[in-house]
Write a protein that holds these residues in place. Structure first.
Motif, PDB file in Angstrom:
ATOM      1  N   ARG A   1       3.901 -17.432  -9.277  1.00 21.29           N
ATOM      2  CA  ARG A   1       4.350 -17.006  -8.080  1.00 21.29           C
ATOM      3  C   ARG A   1       5.472 -17.710  -7.608  1.00 21.29           C
ATOM      4  O   ARG A   1       6.408 -16.765  -6.495  1.00 21.29           O
ATOM      5  CB  ARG A   1       3.928 -18.050  -6.758  1.00 21.29           C
ATOM      6  N   ASP A   2       6.597 -18.204  -8.929  1.00 25.52           N
ATOM      7  CA  ASP A   2       8.007 -18.497  -8.128  1.00 25.52           C
ATOM      8  C   ASP A   2       8.051 -17.245  -9.041  1.00 25.52           C
ATOM      9  O   ASP A   2       9.795 -16.748  -8.883  1.00 25.52           O
ATOM     10  CB  ASP A   2       8.597 -20.127  -9.146  1.00 25.52           C
ATOM     11  N   ASP A   3       7.858 -16.460  -9.450  1.00 26.26           N
ATOM     12  CA  ASP A   3       8.872 -15.394 -10.292  1.00 26.26           C
ATOM     13  C   ASP A   3       9.396 -14.199  -8.999  1.00 26.26           C
ATOM     14  O   ASP A   3       8.404 -13.824  -9.011  1.00 26.26           O
ATOM     15  CB  ASP A   3       7.576 -14.643 -11.519  1.00 26.26           C
ATOM     16  N   ALA A   4      10.051 -13.444  -8.845  1.00 18.73           N
ATOM     17  CA  ALA A   4      10.828 -12.643  -7.861  1.00 18.73           C
ATOM     18  C   ALA A   4      10.231 -11.015  -8.621  1.00 18.73           C
ATOM     19  O   ALA A   4       9.899 -10.636  -7.124  1.00 18.73           O
ATOM     20  CB  ALA A   4      12.099 -13.145  -7.840  1.00 18.73           C
ATOM     21  N   ASP A   5      10.085 -11.461  -9.657  1.00 19.70           N
ATOM     22  CA  ASP A   5       9.679 -10.384 -10.067  1.00 19.70           C
ATOM     23  C   ASP A   5       8.234  -9.247  -9.927  1.00 19.70           C
ATOM     24  O   ASP A   5       7.553  -8.440 -10.045  1.00 19.70           O
ATOM     25  CB  ASP A   5       9.611 -10.033 -11.021  1.00 19.70           C
ATOM     26  N   ALA A   6       6.974 -10.403  -9.594  1.00 16.25           N
ATOM     27  CA  ALA A   6       5.867 -10.648 -10.002  1.00 16.25           C
ATOM     28  C   ALA A   6       5.305  -9.645  -8.950  1.00 16.25           C
ATOM     29  O   ALA A   6       5.772  -9.597  -7.827  1.00 16.25           O
ATOM     30  CB  ALA A   6       5.555 -11.819  -9.396  1.00 16.25           C
ATOM     31  N   PRO A   7       4.983  -8.758  -8.966  1.00 19.51           N
ATOM     32  CA  PRO A   7       4.077  -7.369  -7.950  1.00 19.51           C
ATOM     33  C   PRO A   7       2.784  -8.138  -6.854  1.00 19.51           C
ATOM     34  O   PRO A   7       3.037  -6.933  -6.429  1.00 19.51           O
ATOM     35  CB  PRO A   7       4.421  -6.085  -9.419  1.00 19.51           C
ATOM     36  N   LEU A   8       2.548  -9.070  -6.492  1.00 22.51           N
ATOM     37  CA  LEU A   8       1.734  -9.622  -5.922  1.00 22.51           C
ATOM     38  C   LEU A   8       2.505 -10.106  -4.514  1.00 22.51           C
ATOM     39  O   LEU A   8       2.726 -11.654  -4.774  1.00 22.51           O
ATOM     40  CB  LEU A   8       0.639 -10.179  -6.671  1.00 22.51           C
ATOM     41  N   LYS A   9       2.601  -9.477  -3.952  1.00 22.85           N
ATOM     42  CA  LYS A   9       3.565  -9.956  -1.992  1.00 22.85           C
ATOM     43  C   LYS A   9       2.109  -9.787  -1.378  1.00 22.85           C
ATOM     44  O   LYS A   9       2.869 -10.350  -0.086  1.00 22.85           O
ATOM     45  CB  LYS A   9       4.961  -8.279  -2.336  1.00 22.85           C
ATOM     46  N   THR A  10       1.462  -9.185  -1.247  1.00 24.13           N
ATOM     47  CA  THR A  10       0.480  -8.528  -0.159  1.00 24.13           C
ATOM     48  C   THR A  10      -0.673  -9.579   0.220  1.00 24.13           C
ATOM     49  O   THR A  10      -0.970  -9.399  -1.247  1.00 24.13           O
ATOM     50  CB  THR A  10       0.246  -7.446   0.243  1.00 24.13           C
ATOM     51  N   LYS A  11      -0.964 -10.997   0.400  1.00 23.04           N
ATOM     52  CA  LYS A  11      -2.108 -11.435   0.804  1.00 23.04           C
ATOM     53  C   LYS A  11      -3.431 -10.578   1.442  1.00 23.04           C
ATOM     54  O   LYS A  11      -2.562  -9.710   2.388  1.00 23.04           O
ATOM     55  CB  LYS A  11      -1.666 -12.549   1.255  1.00 23.04           C
ATOM     56  N   VAL A  12      -4.169 -10.796   1.331  1.00 19.23           N
ATOM     57  CA  VAL A  12      -5.725 -10.378   1.932  1.00 19.23           C
ATOM     58  C   VAL A  12      -5.165 -11.308   3.159  1.00 19.23           C
ATOM     59  O   VAL A  12      -5.063 -12.258   3.436  1.00 19.23           O
ATOM     60  CB  VAL A  12      -6.927 -10.198   1.241  1.00 19.23           C
ATOM     61  N   THR A  13      -5.332 -10.823   4.714  1.00 18.81           N
ATOM     62  CA  THR A  13      -5.180 -10.659   5.862  1.00 18.81           C
ATOM     63  C   THR A  13      -6.339 -10.319   6.551  1.00 18.81           C
ATOM     64  O   THR A  13      -6.718 -11.071   7.560  1.00 18.81           O
ATOM     65  CB  THR A  13      -4.291 -10.346   6.200  1.00 18.81           C
ATOM     66  N   ALA A  14      -7.031  -9.307   6.129  1.00 17.88           N
ATOM     67  CA  ALA A  14      -8.618  -9.098   7.250  1.00 17.88           C
ATOM     68  C   ALA A  14      -9.484  -8.822   5.572  1.00 17.88           C
ATOM     69  O   ALA A  14      -8.850  -7.443   5.286  1.00 17.88           O
ATOM     70  CB  ALA A  14      -7.944  -8.245   8.306  1.00 17.88           C
ATOM     71  N   ASP A  15     -10.770  -9.239   5.856  1.00 19.97           N
ATOM     72  CA  ASP A  15     -11.693  -8.210   5.346  1.00 19.97           C
ATOM     73  C   ASP A  15     -12.738  -7.955   5.911  1.00 19.97           C
ATOM     74  O   ASP A  15     -13.266  -8.982   6.589  1.00 19.97           O
ATOM     75  CB  ASP A  15     -11.832  -9.924   4.300  1.00 19.97           C
ATOM     76  N   ARG A  16     -12.898  -6.390   5.826  1.00 16.23           N
ATOM     77  CA  ARG A  16     -13.986  -6.044   6.776  1.00 16.23           C
ATOM     78  C   ARG A  16     -15.124  -5.187   5.945  1.00 16.23           C
ATOM     79  O   ARG A  16     -14.859  -4.964   4.997  1.00 16.23           O
ATOM     80  CB  ARG A  16     -13.367  -4.952   7.485  1.00 16.23           C
ATOM     81  N   PHE A  17     -16.287  -5.366   6.029  1.00 14.73           N
ATOM     82  CA  PHE A  17     -17.175  -4.616   5.598  1.00 14.73           C
ATOM     83  C   PHE A  17     -17.687  -3.485   6.376  1.00 14.73           C
ATOM     84  O   PHE A  17     -18.203  -3.589   7.693  1.00 14.73           O
ATOM     85  CB  PHE A  17     -18.431  -5.252   4.601  1.00 14.73           C
ATOM     86  N   TYR A  18     -18.174  -1.823   5.820  1.00 16.19           N
ATOM     87  CA  TYR A  18     -18.570  -1.002   6.893  1.00 16.19           C
ATOM     88  C   TYR A  18     -20.042  -0.448   6.568  1.00 16.19           C
ATOM     89  O   TYR A  18     -20.439   0.112   5.268  1.00 16.19           O
ATOM     90  CB  TYR A  18     -17.565  -0.036   7.227  1.00 16.19           C
ATOM     91  N   TRP A  19     -20.946  -0.314   6.794  1.00 17.17           N
ATOM     92  CA  TRP A  19     -22.248   0.563   6.762  1.00 17.17           C
ATOM     93  C   TRP A  19     -22.225   1.859   7.570  1.00 17.17           C
ATOM     94  O   TRP A  19     -22.260   1.712   9.057  1.00 17.17           O
ATOM     95  CB  TRP A  19     -23.911   0.052   7.521  1.00 17.17           C
ATOM     96  N   MET A  20     -21.705   3.062   7.050  1.00 18.10           N
ATOM     97  CA  MET A  20     -21.130   4.450   7.670  1.00 18.10           C
ATOM     98  C   MET A  20     -22.550   5.570   7.522  1.00 18.10           C
ATOM     99  O   MET A  20     -23.530   5.101   7.460  1.00 18.10           O
ATOM    100  CB  MET A  20     -20.339   5.079   6.298  1.00 18.10           C
TER     101      MET A  20
END
Length: 550
Positions: free
Chosen positions: A71-90
């Protein structure tokens, strides 16, 4: 073709086949433990990440163990944390959101990251090279090397400069032999060398058959007003019928990018079904289509996914090496992720290999890796979901997912409702005949939201020299005509997401055409052909898709 030209030989302590998360984690961990070890990673893609395709929602537990400071590595490409989690029956015209409190705790994605797994692998490769790992992109491992006792002693890369007719072209170059004390296979799902060692050493004895899905993905840039960074959305149901397993994912990354994809379980029965068509149809759903209004499709690709889990993992070790990552089948199909287990398995194998080399061993079996994984974090991740896939397959989507959910809840308190269920037949054996099933209607095409396969393959940046041997090998062309075509109605023309296979009428008779240059290396043909009559083998190194941020 004559093979009289001697191959160059290079010696290493460890050879790793595949620069995915498992292979790179193995390499990094080996150098962390023993910096003086010589470690090489072979990658068949033109660069690291070129053949990597995943959703992806990444559980950081593997990276936390491998690189605690990531997490201290500025080059690590994991920048977007999960903010919402949704499941649907279509359904055909609507979508029912399932309350999050009904979902088993292990399905929770909060704390995870939305990212491109290809970009993660590029970053891991840079970290590995900093430690002294040698990485050879553009070199396809094509042959297992054995010693006189039958132990694996390395791999050989494929020859370069062979014409389609098998003759040598100007610039022909013989492959290299890379010999090692231990060889780790990290090829991903249905790897060609992995198939060979599983067969050679009967690693699947007393195991359930491996199960697979095909995942098809597009990368879009959407209207900023519609972008919700960190939104993770999954669905099941329409457009698949209740007897066909699968579902969708839709992930909002950074920079107004959205990853959308569709997975179809390859034990589907109707040979008329086309996973690509169902994906295009899915995007027209009124709950999905608005996301892409005014957007632009940037990328396309497809990849087979292992789904068998706990009961399908083969024996991991053999004399001289081991399987890691998706080559071993460590995807958690219920959680819809596997890169965390890939990293953890690479680390475990590396630790046992490093200990063996330190003890003066080589070319033997690192049995401690096989003996220990089920009691490790990987086993604790896979065991609670071991019945989700067989319940889904046996009872269909509605009842199967409901029962699977109950089983996962029961496992949270150490109980099981079903023991450990069998998967039954391998996927190819589930296919019904064409006469016993009905064709599906084609999906709409508008060139804006829905597309055809050839324009999609163009976005995969797939490159193959057309004057090279076809790497999709049909064992018996007469069988392909009498069975795949005459009995099953030519399903290869539909299950392939890249329009590689087609039956064309020529002089009043069908002829099988293989457009090998289209191949995106998904391996579906190797899995789903009803007679197991197609073998996928690596083309020249550097061939195939060139995925960017996929």
């Amino acid at each position: 073709m004559s093979t009289d030209t001697a191959r160059e030989t290079m010696d290493f302590d460890v050879v790793i086949v595949g620069a995915g998360p498992a292979g790179l984690a193995s390499a990094i961990r080996l150098k962390q433990i023993a910096p003086d070890l010589s470690v090489v990673v072979l990658e068949k893609g033109s660069e690291v990440g070129a053949h990597i395709l995943s959703g992806a929602v990444i559980d950081p537990v593997g990276l936390d163990a491998l690189l605690p400071d990531w997490r201290d590595d500025a080059d690590a490409p994991l920048k977007t944390k999960v903010t919402a989690d949704r499941f649907y029956w279509m359904g055909p015209a609507g979508a029912l959101r399932l309350p999050n409190f009904l979902m088993p705790p292990l399905m929770n994605n909060h704390g995870n990251y939305v990212a491109s797994l290809g970009d993660v692998c590029r970053w891991l490769a840079a970290r590995a090279e900093t430690l002294g790992v040698e990485i050879f992109p553009g070199f396809a491992a094509a042959e297992i090397l054995y010693d006189e006792s039958g132990a694996v002693v390395g791999v050989a890369t494929g020859d370069m400069g062979i014409a389609r007719d098998g003759t040598r072209k100007p610039g022909f170059q013989r492959g290299m032999e890379l010999r090692a004390k231990y060889t780790l296979l990290a090829e991903g799902a249905r790897g060609s060398l992995t198939k060979q060692v599983i067969r050679q050493f009967a690693l699947d004895r007393n195991r359930e058959p491996q199960k697979y899905g095909i995942g098809i993905k597009e990368l879009w840039q959407i209207d900023p007003a519609l972008h919700r960074p960190g939104l993770v959305q999954h669905s099941f149901g329409w457009p698949l019928d209740n007897g066909t397993g699968g579902g969708s994912f839709l992930y909002h990354l950074g920079d107004n990018l959205v990853s959308v994809g569709f997975v179809v379980h390859l034990n589907y029965k109707n040979p008329h079904l086309s996973p690509f068509e169902e994906f295009q149809r899915f995007k027209t759903h009124p709950a999905i289509a608005p996301t892409f209004a005014g957007g632009k499709r940037l990328g396309y690709g497809a990849r087979a996914i292992t789904e068998g889990g706990w009961q399908s993992v083969p024996k991991l070790t053999f004399p001289g090496g081991a399987l890691v990552g998706c080559a071993a089948g460590f995807v958690n199909v219920a959680r819809i992720k596997g890169s965390h287990n890939a990293v953890l398995s690479g680390m475990q194998a590396a630790e046992h290999v490093a200990a063996a080399i330190a003890a003066g061993r080589q070319h033997d079996e690192i049995t401690a890796y096989e003996d220990g994984w089920r009691a490790s974090a990987i086993g604790r991740d896979l065991r609670p979901v071991r019945n989700v896939k067989p319940l889904w397959s046996k009872f269909g989507t509605i009842l199967g997912i409901g029962l699977g959910g109950l089983e996962m809840w029961a496992n949270t308190i150490g109980l099981t409702l079903f023991g450990t269920l069998s998967h039954g037949k391998p996927d190819h054996a589930e296919t019904k005949t064409a006469a016993a099933t009905s064709p599906a209607a084609p999906a709409p095409r508008d060139g804006t939201l829905t597309f055809d396969r050839l324009s999609s393959v163009f976005l995969a940046n797939t490159v193959h020299d057309e004057d090279q041997p076809i790497h999709l090998r049909v064992r018996d062309m007469a069988l392909q005509k009498s069975s795949e075509h005459d009995v099953f109605g030519g399903p290869s023309g539909r299950y392939c997401p890249a329009a590689v296979y087609e039956w064309v009428e020529e002089a009043g008779a069908p002829r099988y055409v293989i457009n090998a240059a289209n191949c995106v290396h998904c391996k579906t043909c190797d899995i789903k052909d009803p007679n197991q009559n197609i073998d996928w083998v690596p083309p020249e190194g550097g061939s195939g898709p060139n995925y960017q941020s996929m």
